[in-house]
Design a protein around this motif. Sequence first.
Motif, PDB file in Angstrom:
ATOM      1  N   LEU A  64      37.290  39.542  24.786  1.00  0.00           N
ATOM      2  CA  LEU A  64      36.357  39.718  25.898  1.00  0.00           C
ATOM      3  C   LEU A  64      34.963  39.255  25.489  1.00  0.00           C
ATOM      4  CD1 LEU A  64      37.606  43.051  27.384  1.00  0.00           C
ATOM      5  CD2 LEU A  64      37.866  40.747  28.296  1.00  0.00           C
ATOM      6  N   GLY A  65      34.151  38.885  26.483  1.00  0.00           N
ATOM      7  CA  GLY A  65      32.865  38.263  26.188  1.00  0.00           C
ATOM      8  C   GLY A  65      31.752  39.279  26.017  1.00  0.00           C
ATOM      9  N   GLN A  66      30.593  38.722  25.666  1.00  0.00           N
ATOM     10  CA  GLN A  66      29.432  39.547  25.399  1.00  0.00           C
ATOM     11  C   GLN A  66      29.011  40.333  26.644  1.00  0.00           C
ATOM     12  OE1 GLN A  66      26.361  37.268  23.496  1.00  0.00           O
ATOM     13  NE2 GLN A  66      25.620  39.057  22.397  1.00  0.00           N
ATOM     14  N   ARG A  67      29.317  39.785  27.832  1.00  0.00           N
ATOM     15  CA  ARG A  67      28.853  40.449  29.050  1.00  0.00           C
ATOM     16  C   ARG A  67      29.727  41.634  29.449  1.00  0.00           C
ATOM     17  NH1 ARG A  67      25.510  36.250  32.760  1.00  0.00           N
ATOM     18  NH2 ARG A  67      24.290  35.489  31.018  1.00  0.00           N
ATOM     19  N   ASP A  68      30.815  41.854  28.733  1.00  0.00           N
ATOM     20  CA  ASP A  68      31.610  43.059  28.981  1.00  0.00           C
ATOM     21  C   ASP A  68      31.089  44.233  28.170  1.00  0.00           C
ATOM     22  OD1 ASP A  68      33.628  41.875  30.676  1.00  0.00           O
ATOM     23  OD2 ASP A  68      34.128  40.710  28.902  1.00  0.00           O
ATOM     24  N   ILE A  69      30.037  43.978  27.399  1.00  0.00           N
ATOM     25  CA  ILE A  69      29.484  45.021  26.536  1.00  0.00           C
ATOM     26  C   ILE A  69      28.166  45.504  27.128  1.00  0.00           C
ATOM     27  CG2 ILE A  69      28.684  45.577  24.219  1.00  0.00           C
ATOM     28  CD1 ILE A  69      30.209  43.142  23.226  1.00  0.00           C
ATOM     29  N   THR A  97      26.942  40.105  37.422  1.00  0.00           N
ATOM     30  CA  THR A  97      27.400  39.480  38.664  1.00  0.00           C
ATOM     31  C   THR A  97      26.330  38.606  39.302  1.00  0.00           C
ATOM     32  OG1 THR A  97      26.784  41.515  39.798  1.00  0.00           O
ATOM     33  CG2 THR A  97      29.112  41.206  39.271  1.00  0.00           C
ATOM     34  N   ARG A  98      25.047  38.991  39.169  1.00  0.00           N
ATOM     35  CA  ARG A  98      24.008  38.229  39.873  1.00  0.00           C
ATOM     36  C   ARG A  98      23.259  37.265  38.957  1.00  0.00           C
ATOM     37  NH1 ARG A  98      25.976  37.607  43.885  1.00  0.00           N
ATOM     38  NH2 ARG A  98      24.135  37.216  45.160  1.00  0.00           N
ATOM     39  N   GLY A  99      23.329  37.474  37.656  1.00  0.00           N
ATOM     40  CA  GLY A  99      22.715  36.540  36.718  1.00  0.00           C
ATOM     41  C   GLY A  99      21.210  36.441  36.865  1.00  0.00           C
ATOM     42  N   SER A 100      20.681  35.336  36.353  1.00  0.00           N
ATOM     43  CA  SER A 100      19.239  35.157  36.350  1.00  0.00           C
ATOM     44  C   SER A 100      18.707  34.757  37.712  1.00  0.00           C
ATOM     45  CB  SER A 100      18.843  34.074  35.347  1.00  0.00           C
ATOM     46  OG  SER A 100      19.289  34.394  34.063  1.00  0.00           O
ATOM     47  N   PHE A 101      19.541  34.155  38.543  1.00  0.00           N
ATOM     48  CA  PHE A 101      18.985  33.455  39.698  1.00  0.00           C
ATOM     49  C   PHE A 101      19.481  33.900  41.068  1.00  0.00           C
ATOM     50  CE2 PHE A 101      19.127  30.444  36.073  1.00  0.00           C
ATOM     51  CZ  PHE A 101      17.775  30.500  35.787  1.00  0.00           C
TER      52      PHE A 101
ATOM     53  N   LEU B 163      12.268  36.169  33.410  1.00  0.00           N
ATOM     54  CA  LEU B 163      10.970  36.312  32.750  1.00  0.00           C
ATOM     55  C   LEU B 163      10.532  37.778  32.754  1.00  0.00           C
ATOM     56  CD1 LEU B 163       8.880  34.469  31.409  1.00  0.00           C
ATOM     57  CD2 LEU B 163       7.646  34.409  33.583  1.00  0.00           C
ATOM     58  N   VAL B 164      10.708  38.438  33.909  1.00  0.00           N
ATOM     59  CA  VAL B 164      10.373  39.865  33.991  1.00  0.00           C
ATOM     60  C   VAL B 164      11.246  40.652  33.016  1.00  0.00           C
ATOM     61  CG1 VAL B 164      10.477  41.920  35.454  1.00  0.00           C
ATOM     62  CG2 VAL B 164       9.522  39.792  36.355  1.00  0.00           C
ATOM     63  N   ALA B 165      12.542  40.362  33.012  1.00  0.00           N
ATOM     64  CA  ALA B 165      13.461  41.092  32.141  1.00  0.00           C
ATOM     65  C   ALA B 165      13.095  40.861  30.679  1.00  0.00           C
ATOM     66  CB  ALA B 165      14.897  40.659  32.403  1.00  0.00           C
ATOM     67  N   GLU B 166      12.707  39.641  30.350  1.00  0.00           N
ATOM     68  CA  GLU B 166      12.353  39.313  28.975  1.00  0.00           C
ATOM     69  C   GLU B 166      11.088  40.046  28.549  1.00  0.00           C
ATOM     70  OE1 GLU B 166      12.420  37.361  25.354  1.00  0.00           O
ATOM     71  OE2 GLU B 166      10.779  36.681  26.634  1.00  0.00           O
ATOM     72  N   CYS B 167      10.141  40.206  29.489  1.00  0.00           N
ATOM     73  CA  CYS B 167       8.929  40.978  29.186  1.00  0.00           C
ATOM     74  C   CYS B 167       9.267  42.449  29.006  1.00  0.00           C
ATOM     75  CB  CYS B 167       7.932  40.910  30.339  1.00  0.00           C
ATOM     76  SG  CYS B 167       7.045  39.402  30.491  1.00  0.00           S
ATOM     77  N   LEU B 168      10.112  42.964  29.903  1.00  0.00           N
ATOM     78  CA  LEU B 168      10.344  44.405  29.978  1.00  0.00           C
ATOM     79  C   LEU B 168      11.269  44.873  28.862  1.00  0.00           C
ATOM     80  CD1 LEU B 168      10.060  47.040  31.686  1.00  0.00           C
ATOM     81  CD2 LEU B 168      12.171  46.359  32.818  1.00  0.00           C
ATOM     82  N   ASP B 169      12.344  44.164  28.637  1.00  0.00           N
ATOM     83  CA  ASP B 169      13.389  44.672  27.754  1.00  0.00           C
ATOM     84  C   ASP B 169      14.152  43.508  27.117  1.00  0.00           C
ATOM     85  OD1 ASP B 169      15.264  46.168  26.500  1.00  0.00           O
ATOM     86  OD2 ASP B 169      16.049  47.159  28.288  1.00  0.00           O
ATOM     87  N   ALA B 175      21.418  41.263  24.337  1.00  0.00           N
ATOM     88  CA  ALA B 175      22.759  41.838  24.292  1.00  0.00           C
ATOM     89  C   ALA B 175      23.672  41.182  25.325  1.00  0.00           C
ATOM     90  CB  ALA B 175      22.685  43.350  24.516  1.00  0.00           C
ATOM     91  N   LEU B 176      23.083  40.668  26.406  1.00  0.00           N
ATOM     92  CA  LEU B 176      23.897  39.978  27.411  1.00  0.00           C
ATOM     93  C   LEU B 176      24.139  38.523  27.033  1.00  0.00           C
ATOM     94  CD1 LEU B 176      22.274  41.212  30.721  1.00  0.00           C
ATOM     95  CD2 LEU B 176      24.629  41.597  30.034  1.00  0.00           C
ATOM     96  N   GLY B 177      23.521  38.100  25.942  1.00  0.00           N
ATOM     97  CA  GLY B 177      23.680  36.715  25.531  1.00  0.00           C
ATOM     98  C   GLY B 177      22.855  35.741  26.363  1.00  0.00           C
TER      99      GLY B 177
END
Lengths: 234, 291
Positions: A64-69, A97-101, B163-169, B175-177
């Motif tokens: 399993l990947g890093q995102r399951d942790i 599920t929603r990611g960065s964007f 960017l907000v997440a990187e500033c905050l935590d 950990a999410l890669g």
Amino acid sequence: MAVTLQDITIAYGRQPAVHHVSGQFATGSLTAVVGPNGAGKSTLIKAIAGLLPVESGQILLDGLGQRDIAYLPQQAEIDRSFPISVQEMVMMGLWRTRGSFLSWRPSDRQAAQQAMAAVGIDHHANAPISNLSVGQFQRALFARLLLQQANLILLDEPFNALDSNTTIDLLRLIREWHDEQRTVICVLHDLNLASEHFPETLVLGREAIAWGNTAQSLSQDTMTAARNKIAAGY
Amino acid sequence: MTLYDFLIAPFADYAFMRRALVACLALGLSCGAFGTFLLLRRMSLMGDALSHAILPGAAIGFLLAGLSLWAMSLGGLVAGILVAMAAGLISRRTEQREDASLASLYLISLAAGVVLISLKGSALDLMHLLFGNVLAVDDHALLLVAGVSSLSLIILAVIYRPLVAECLDPTFLRALGVAGGLYHLAFLLLIVLNLVAGFQALGTLMAVGLLILPASAAAFWSQRLAARLAISALLAGLASVIGLMGSYHGDWPSGPAVILTAGGLYLLSMTFGRCGSLRARYFPPRHLHHD
């Protein structure tokens, strides 16, 4: 999701913090990791979270990947004066599920509401995080963990400095994760909590001193053995 | 002097004032937002170092091509990126704390810049580069400023969440890669771009002021990030209008005039603001308010 440690050694510089540890956290197990200061407890779960490289040996995560942790560090390095609302911080838990964007869907906000209600901070949803007490803040971090829906949950001393009500509520959540067959590994310094609430215990003293059923592995003898290992040094 | 003469005439009568105004307003929009993030990351000193770093680059552009917008901007951009990289390298590879290395870097840059300009330029050229010159804001400069400001705001909108997440935590993202460092890098690059765009009108010594002062003033008004971004852009715009008028009527260099106004707004906010100001401390509102 099982976590298998194959003879792992983790070092800071030349000093090994975790030394030749082998064993398995079975799928759906609920394990307390205990041991004296300097035993390598935090180091071990950081390495499982993928935040520290292992010097030798392997950590197998069932593919399993890093995102399951989901990983909750001991003192989350969160700037509490950061101008962000509780709900916004909790919703970071939807990253998988929603990611960065991707933008939020109504169902995402609903899920966040439910998670905040589950930890009893839904009435603070729109407050800035600086308004929360230590206990409420930890509850918010648990709400974020809830949203992550992770199969492997790593907690580093999550009850530090918390009042007993908060501890009881958060323990109940951990229990639910256990019932849902999620694998939970939790570093603890309170041995009573470990023996009352955690079926499995790993006693760590750089090496694995004892690992298995809490009733058998957690005892005066194993804790003393762990302390002696640390005191003896290398 | 009528009110019209005072407030409107400078802009109505002179195209260069209009251009300077539009440039400063555009700059204020992006600098307000980026400054807020710069402060949240406790990187105001980095802002200082980067703005001074632009000077020797712009100076080399000036030596090679005279007062050419593109040569000086390109030089400034390259120098800014080099110093950002040097700062990162020094803090990773040596044991010195970042504030000491940043201060060292910006002193070196400033001295190198002044020496380079004095090789060929006059004292007036030096003044213009250090403190800005509204007359330097021609159509090309205006386009550069507007382009940089638009582009950086669009990119900010796209990378806002990480960017907000990187500033905050940052640990959470690691950990999410998620490669948080990448967003940090993009952020630094955009800061350099904004500083380069700003130095024509405000000067290399003053351009950083529009990043720092409105943002730190805005922190006294709201505990919400979105509101802070807006307030800080608003204050930057206000400082630009008032500062440029002062520059026109008082014949002051434009950069210091705008930044001094921003400084005044900062002092007002610090005294009367809603959150953590002197007033909030010594004359707290009667009711505990929840928001």
